[in-house]
Design an enzyme around this catalytic site. Structure first.
Site: not given
Length: 301
Positions: A138, A167
């Site tokens: 992320y 992400k």
């Protein structure tokens, strides 16, 4: 290790529901997760920023994961966010997630502390290596002050077969091209900011870890499919309606705002855990104008 199919599609960053006494509402959590999967979502992502993970104890997190794994019963994977103040705690949570039956991990930088690549790289390496579960990195420099560059992401991809996806929430759509330039199709790319979903898909993203999906699951899946299959022209009408709501995901009080939308549409409560407080005054009125306008103009009306 082949890419997991659940990185594709809409993966809700599920909110954490609280009862009137401030405790986690596990019954609603289970029901809500099933509702999201019934709407066509491909996985559930708890314990992220939207899930108020920084306010949850380690025991809270374990209990949430157990509830979700049991509620979904193999229908879709649970992919928890793995973040903590210390690397040791993050590694412990990752290992516990595997034992509970989670299908993957979303690996975040540590809370509070942001520093150089040597230290941040060591942290995420420890978490990715803690299990053999498929992992997504992320990258959210806006929220976490740590920016994983495309070159650093490529470095991790070369080291860990179980790192399968990224992400990307830097708010710079050019990052998608920069990552693909270095790794090709080695990693699946996912959009992490609600109001960049159509643009991200146009740049090669295959998944969306979404926020407003908690209030509008069917609409989110429809928007994703339209943009995936037909680009902006196909998605424009629905995107135009949805964008004022999707932009609520990109401001500091996004948790309170998204939970308020959930309450207004009957898919949750606006209760949050301190230090967050529910919106009030002019701030609340401004949010309600956006929400009420969207409800009144809903394309299904």
């Amino acid at each position: 290790m082949s890419n997991a199919s659940f990185w594709r599609g809409v993966l809700p960053a599920i909110t954490t529901p609280f009862a009137a006494d401030g405790q986690i509402d596990h019954a609603f959590l289970a029901e809500h997760a099933r509702t999201l999967i019934d709407a066509g979502c491909t996985a559930i992502v708890p314990l992220g920023s939207l899930g108020e993970a920084a306010t949850l104890s380690f025991e809270d997190k374990i209990a949430i994961l157990k509830t979700l794994v049991k509620a979904l019963d193999g229908r879709a994977p649970v992919v928890p966010g793995i973040a903590a103040l210390s690397t040791d705690e993050a590694v412990r949570l990752a290992k516990a997630a595997k034992e509970i039956g989670c299908g993957g991990l979303m690996v975040l930088p540590p809370y509070v502390y942001s520093t150089d690549w040597r230290e941040m790289g060591a942290h995420v390496r420890a978490v990715i290596a803690a299990t053999d579960l498929p992992a997504i990195l992320y990258n959210n420099p806006v929220a976490y002050k740590t920016d994983f560059s495309p070159a650093q992401i490529a470095e991790l991809a070369s080291e860990f077969a179980n790192l399968q996806a990224v992400k990307e929430s830097s708010a710079d759509v050019r990052r998608f091209a920069a990552i693909q330039e270095l790794v090709g199709g080695r990693l699946e790319l996912l959009v992490g900011m609600d109001d960049a979903i159509v643009e991200g898909l146009a740049m090669g993203a295959v998944g969306w870890i979404a926020g407003l999906v908690n209030a509008y699951p069917k609409e989110s899946v429809k928007l994703f499919e339209l943009a995936r299959d037909g680009g902006y022209p196909a998605a424009k009408e629905l995107y135009d309606w949805f964008l004022p709501l999707l932009r609520l995901d990109t401001v500091p009080k996004f948790v309170q705002l998204i939970k308020l939308v959930q309450e207004k549409v009957g898919l949750g409560s606006e209760r949050v855990r301190a230090p967050r407080l529910v919106l009030e005054g002019d701030e609340r009125e401004a949010a309600l104008k956006v929400i009420d306008r969207a409800i009144a103009a809903h394309p299904g009306r």
